[in-house]
Scaffold this motif. Structure first.
Motif, PDB file in Angstrom:
ATOM      1  N   HIS A 139       1.008  -1.065   0.089  1.00 24.14           N
ATOM      2  CA  HIS A 139      -0.099   0.080   0.039  1.00 24.14           C
ATOM      3  C   HIS A 139       0.932   1.216  -0.075  1.00 24.14           C
ATOM      4  N   HIS A 197       1.456   3.779   1.912  1.00 20.96           N
ATOM      5  CA  HIS A 197       1.596   4.759   2.853  1.00 20.96           C
ATOM      6  C   HIS A 197       3.017   4.962   2.726  1.00 20.96           C
ATOM      7  N   ASP A 214       5.437   5.042   5.008  1.00 20.54           N
ATOM      8  CA  ASP A 214       6.688   4.265   5.494  1.00 20.54           C
ATOM      9  C   ASP A 214       6.778   2.989   4.689  1.00 20.54           C
ATOM     10  N   HIS A 215       6.163   2.922   3.537  1.00 19.37           N
ATOM     11  CA  HIS A 215       6.402   1.485   2.591  1.00 19.37           C
ATOM     12  C   HIS A 215       6.861   2.066   1.015  1.00 19.37           C
ATOM     13  N   HIS A 255      -6.965  -1.920   5.885  1.00 20.62           N
ATOM     14  CA  HIS A 255      -6.039  -1.483   7.079  1.00 20.62           C
ATOM     15  C   HIS A 255      -6.494   0.142   7.297  1.00 20.62           C
ATOM     16  N   ASP A 314       0.460  -3.827   5.940  1.00 22.49           N
ATOM     17  CA  ASP A 314      -0.240  -3.670   7.418  1.00 22.49           C
ATOM     18  C   ASP A 314      -1.752  -3.752   7.238  1.00 22.49           C
TER      19      ASP A 314
HETATM   20 ZN    ZN Z   1      -0.056   1.627   6.582  1.00 24.91          ZN
END
Ligand code: ZN
Ligand code: ZN
Length: 326
Positions: free
Chosen positions: A100, A102, A104-105, A183, A205
């Protein structure tokens, strides 16, 4: 004589092209230190090339991996103009599987894109659309991709993954099937990755079905059950963001050790309790605490190991670690 030679060649090729996986952790945490957030390099045993599972941290993780000797099976030619970090990043990582979008990914992929080579970015349509509209749009970052706003630098090719269809990950031995996850009502994904009949399940996540009011996790267990029965799953990578003190209403689409145990109850239903014993469960996305004398990783480890009724093999890799999953 010829026959013996053939048999020995066959054994040799089997040992070179064995099954299982090699996994290097580039970023082990789910926040809050940039430089160590969700990212892993995976390759089929005997393969030369990696695919990145999420890309929150790339280059700092390769650097620590080199320091720890985790790329000992990767041959770096002497004549290359690139340093070791650059060579592995540019030549040995053949694409990105993004669970996904986000930050942090994906942040490592974005920041290192100016030094990257031509690769595919694989993800569900929702992931690709988010990256297209909100990241590679000449506002947050230049458009390094092949679709979206303005001039397209065409370094990255978006590959939209349809659900339940199997795709070959180009320039690797691996194949992938994708399942949707919930998520905090945002779409995330589970990648079921195959290397010649062996599998690894990578969960992005995800929150518990009960709290997310869905059956998406259960559907993944239904798919994993028969593979677990046949001992074909070499590892399950799943997040535990918080310890058990986190209240359900504050989870925001994440898991705790208590919820992992509830999820394992359902997985056991589809696979048989006995088939979980010794199963490699790799814990990802731990959110570190910045409080004094407060070690979230240690607390989560303790909570999981103290309530491990199915006797699974919990693994807590840190940045740069190499895991052999066979
Ligand atoms: Zn996430
Ligand atoms: Zn995350």
């Amino acid at each position: 004589m010829k026959k013996i030679l053939l048999i020995s060649q066959l054994i040799l090729s089997l040992s070179i092209y064995g099954q299982g996986f090699e996994l290097v952790t580039l970023g082990s945490d789910g926040g809050v230190m940039d430089g160590n957030v969700s990212g892993y390099l995976l390759k089929g045993e005997g393969d030369e090339n990696f695919i990145a599972l999420d890309a929150g941290t790339i280059l700092p993780g390769i650097k620590v991996g080199l320091e720890k000797g985790s790329f000992k099976n990767t041959i770096i030619p002497k004549e290359t103009e690139w340093n070791d970090i650059g060579y592995i990043f540019r030549e040995k990582v053949k694409g990105y599987l993004i669970s996904h979008a986000h930050l942090d990914h994906i942040s490592g992929l974005v920041i290192s894109s100016t030094e990257d080579t031509k690769k595919n970015i694989y993800g569900l349509n929702s992931t690709v659309e988010t990256m297209k509209n909100n990241i590679f749009n000449w506002q947050i970052w230049p458009n390094f991709a092949n679709e979206g706003e303005g001039f397209k630098l065409n370094q990255y090719t978006y590959k939209v993954l349809d659900l339940n269809k199997e795709y070959v990950l180009e320039n690797t031995k691996l194949k992938v099937k994708t399942f949707p996850l919930s998520h905090s009502n945002y779409e995330s994904s589970m990648f079921l990755i195959e290397n010649e009949g062996d599998y690894l399940a990578y969960f992005g996540d995800v929150g518990p079905d009960k709290i997310e009011r869905t059956d998406k996790l259960e559907k993944t267990y239904r798919a994993l059950g028969p593979l677990l029965k046949n001992k074909k799953i070499k590892g399950i990578m799943i997040e535990v963001s918080f310890d058990n003190s986190k209240k359900d209403e504050a989870l925001f689409g994440h898991l705790t050790p208590m919820w992992i145990n509830k999820e394992l109850d359902i997985l056991a239903k589809y696979s048989g309790i006995e088939n979980l014993e010794g199963l490699n469960i790799i814990i990802t996305h731990i959110k570190p605490s910045l409080k004094k004398n407060d070690d979230m990783r240690e607390r989560i480890k303790k909570e999981l190991n103290e309530s491990n009724i199915y006797k699974v093999n919990y693994i807590f890799p840190t940045q740069g670690d190499l895991l052999l999953l066979k």
